[in-house]
Design an enzyme around this catalytic site. Sequence first.
Site, PDB file in Angstrom:
ATOM      1  N   LYS A 208       0.856  -1.163  -0.104  1.00 18.06           N
ATOM      2  CA  LYS A 208      -0.128   0.001   0.229  1.00 18.06           C
ATOM      3  C   LYS A 208       0.898   1.109  -0.154  1.00 18.06           C
ATOM      4  CE  LYS A 208      -3.611  -2.435   2.304  1.00 18.06           C
ATOM      5  NZ  LYS A 208      -4.653  -2.356   3.614  1.00 18.06           N
TER       6      LYS A 208
ATOM      7  N   TYR B  96     -12.258  -3.297  -3.168  1.00 16.04           N
ATOM      8  CA  TYR B  96     -12.760  -3.117  -1.903  1.00 16.04           C
ATOM      9  C   TYR B  96     -14.414  -3.228  -2.013  1.00 16.04           C
ATOM     10  CZ  TYR B  96      -8.163  -2.469   0.346  1.00 16.04           C
ATOM     11  OH  TYR B  96      -6.918  -2.534   0.831  1.00 16.04           O
TER      12      TYR B  96
ATOM     13  N   PHE C 230     -15.383   2.618   7.402  1.00 19.85           N
ATOM     14  CA  PHE C 230     -13.897   3.020   7.053  1.00 19.85           C
ATOM     15  C   PHE C 230     -13.836   3.157   5.529  1.00 19.85           C
ATOM     16  CE2 PHE C 230     -14.056  -1.543   7.994  1.00 19.85           C
ATOM     17  CZ  PHE C 230     -13.370  -2.090   6.767  1.00 19.85           C
TER      18      PHE C 230
ATOM     19  N   ARG D 146      -1.427 -14.712   4.170  1.00 22.61           N
ATOM     20  CA  ARG D 146      -1.942 -14.056   5.163  1.00 22.61           C
ATOM     21  C   ARG D 146      -1.470 -14.244   6.526  1.00 22.61           C
ATOM     22  NH1 ARG D 146      -6.644 -10.535   4.128  1.00 22.61           N
ATOM     23  NH2 ARG D 146      -7.415 -11.649   6.091  1.00 22.61           N
TER      24      ARG D 146
ATOM     25  N   THR E  78      -5.107  -7.876  10.764  1.00 24.01           N
ATOM     26  CA  THR E  78      -5.612  -6.340  10.353  1.00 24.01           C
ATOM     27  C   THR E  78      -5.142  -5.384  10.988  1.00 24.01           C
ATOM     28  OG1 THR E  78      -7.562  -7.381   9.287  1.00 24.01           O
ATOM     29  CG2 THR E  78      -7.450  -4.995   9.150  1.00 24.01           C
TER      30      THR E  78
ATOM     31  N   ARG F 206       2.621  -6.765   9.249  1.00 31.46           N
ATOM     32  CA  ARG F 206       1.795  -5.753   9.777  1.00 31.46           C
ATOM     33  C   ARG F 206       2.441  -5.437  11.332  1.00 31.46           C
ATOM     34  NH1 ARG F 206      -3.753  -7.322   7.470  1.00 31.46           N
ATOM     35  NH2 ARG F 206      -3.946  -6.174   5.654  1.00 31.46           N
TER      36      ARG F 206
ATOM     37  N   ASN G  59      -1.513  -0.130   7.375  1.00 27.61           N
ATOM     38  CA  ASN G  59      -1.195  -1.636   7.817  1.00 27.61           C
ATOM     39  C   ASN G  59      -0.382  -2.165   6.654  1.00 27.61           C
ATOM     40  OD1 ASN G  59      -3.395  -2.000   5.993  1.00 27.61           O
ATOM     41  ND2 ASN G  59      -4.500  -3.366   7.395  1.00 27.61           N
TER      42      ASN G  59
ATOM     43  N   HIS H 280      -1.733  -5.566   1.539  1.00 28.57           N
ATOM     44  CA  HIS H 280      -3.157  -6.162   1.560  1.00 28.57           C
ATOM     45  C   HIS H 280      -2.804  -7.817   0.856  1.00 28.57           C
ATOM     46  CE1 HIS H 280      -7.089  -7.581  -0.199  1.00 28.57           C
ATOM     47  NE2 HIS H 280      -6.457  -8.117  -1.169  1.00 28.57           N
TER      48      HIS H 280
ATOM     49  N   GLU I  51      -9.145 -10.817  -7.465  1.00 32.10           N
ATOM     50  CA  GLU I  51      -8.028  -9.445  -7.378  1.00 32.10           C
ATOM     51  C   GLU I  51      -6.912  -9.438  -8.239  1.00 32.10           C
ATOM     52  OE1 GLU I  51      -7.361  -9.753  -3.272  1.00 32.10           O
ATOM     53  OE2 GLU I  51      -9.287  -9.080  -2.441  1.00 32.10           O
TER      54      GLU I  51
HETATM   55  N1  UDP Z   1      -9.385  -0.900   7.608  1.00 26.18           N
HETATM   56  C1  UDP Z   1      -9.350   0.197   8.375  1.00 26.18           C
HETATM   57  N2  UDP Z   1     -10.178   0.378   9.342  1.00 26.18           N
HETATM   58  C2  UDP Z   1     -10.910  -0.909   9.984  1.00 26.18           C
HETATM   59  C3  UDP Z   1     -11.000  -2.136   9.211  1.00 26.18           C
HETATM   60  C4  UDP Z   1     -10.262  -2.031   8.357  1.00 26.18           C
HETATM   61  O1  UDP Z   1      -8.889   1.053   7.594  1.00 26.18           O
HETATM   62  O2  UDP Z   1     -11.473  -0.620  11.210  1.00 26.18           O
HETATM   63  C5  UDP Z   1      -8.934  -1.042   6.380  1.00 26.18           C
HETATM   64  C6  UDP Z   1      -7.457  -1.632   6.487  1.00 26.18           C
HETATM   65  O3  UDP Z   1      -6.364  -0.994   5.523  1.00 26.18           O
HETATM   66  C7  UDP Z   1      -7.820  -3.077   6.034  1.00 26.18           C
HETATM   67  C8  UDP Z   1      -8.626  -2.835   4.870  1.00 26.18           C
HETATM   68  O4  UDP Z   1      -9.533  -1.778   5.228  1.00 26.18           O
HETATM   69  O5  UDP Z   1      -6.346  -3.709   5.487  1.00 26.18           O
HETATM   70  C9  UDP Z   1      -9.639  -4.191   4.460  1.00 26.18           C
HETATM   71  O6  UDP Z   1     -10.203  -4.613   5.586  1.00 26.18           O
HETATM   72  P1  UDP Z   1     -10.190  -5.976   5.827  1.00 26.18           P
HETATM   73  O7  UDP Z   1     -11.338  -6.349   6.954  1.00 26.18           O
HETATM   74  O8  UDP Z   1     -10.397  -6.757   4.450  1.00 26.18           O
HETATM   75  O9  UDP Z   1      -8.940  -6.366   6.474  1.00 26.18           O
HETATM   76  P2  UDP Z   1      -7.655  -7.321   5.797  1.00 26.18           P
HETATM   77  O10 UDP Z   1      -8.103  -8.493   4.865  1.00 26.18           O
HETATM   78  O11 UDP Z   1      -6.643  -6.485   4.900  1.00 26.18           O
HETATM   79  O12 UDP Z   1      -6.926  -7.597   6.919  1.00 26.18           O
HETATM   80 MG    MG Z   2      -9.679  -8.374   3.465  1.00 27.64          MG
END
Ligand code: UDP
Ligand code: MG
Length: 151
Positions: A11, A51, A59, A87, A93, A104, A114, A117, A128
Amino acid sequence: MEQEKTLVILKPDAVQRGFISKILGRFEEKGIKIVALKMLFVEKDRAHKHYADHKEKPFFSGLVDFITSGPVCVIALEGEDVIEVTRNMVGATDPKKAQPGTIRHDFGMHIGRNLIHASDSPESAKKELDIFFKKEEIVEWEHNQYTWVYE
Ligand code: UDP
Ligand code: MG
């Protein structure tokens, strides 16, 4: 040996903070094959597509603003169970809750910054990868270390 592919995005914070090589290095060191990579700005439309599942989340608009705010590095990785392995390497996250040793945890402090992705399932990986790569941009090549990485 069942190989699969996944999509990773470094990112804008990872790029701006100069962590492309460090993060990519972790995947190389793990024995994961890089099959595509490029740098680009994510346009708003593409961010919305990528997304889409989060459209209703509070968010979402901040997330779209962030992912479109600077160049990103998109990467396709290949390996056995690479979706889950990646992952696990990425971590939770929220960097504050991520386990030490995850990307992370080791580089991040805030859920909205974070760094990376990674696709979370075979379905999202396919979706994706299609958003970010044309078929001909995925390079099929033989990793000459594979006999030393996999039994
Ligand atoms: N995100 C955020 N605030 C939150 C939850 C998610 O800014 O409370 C952002 C964060 O950058 C995250 C992305 O949204 O990586 C996608 O969320 P997801 O739950 O899919 O998390 P990931 O799969 O990236 O762990
Ligand atoms: Mg996700």
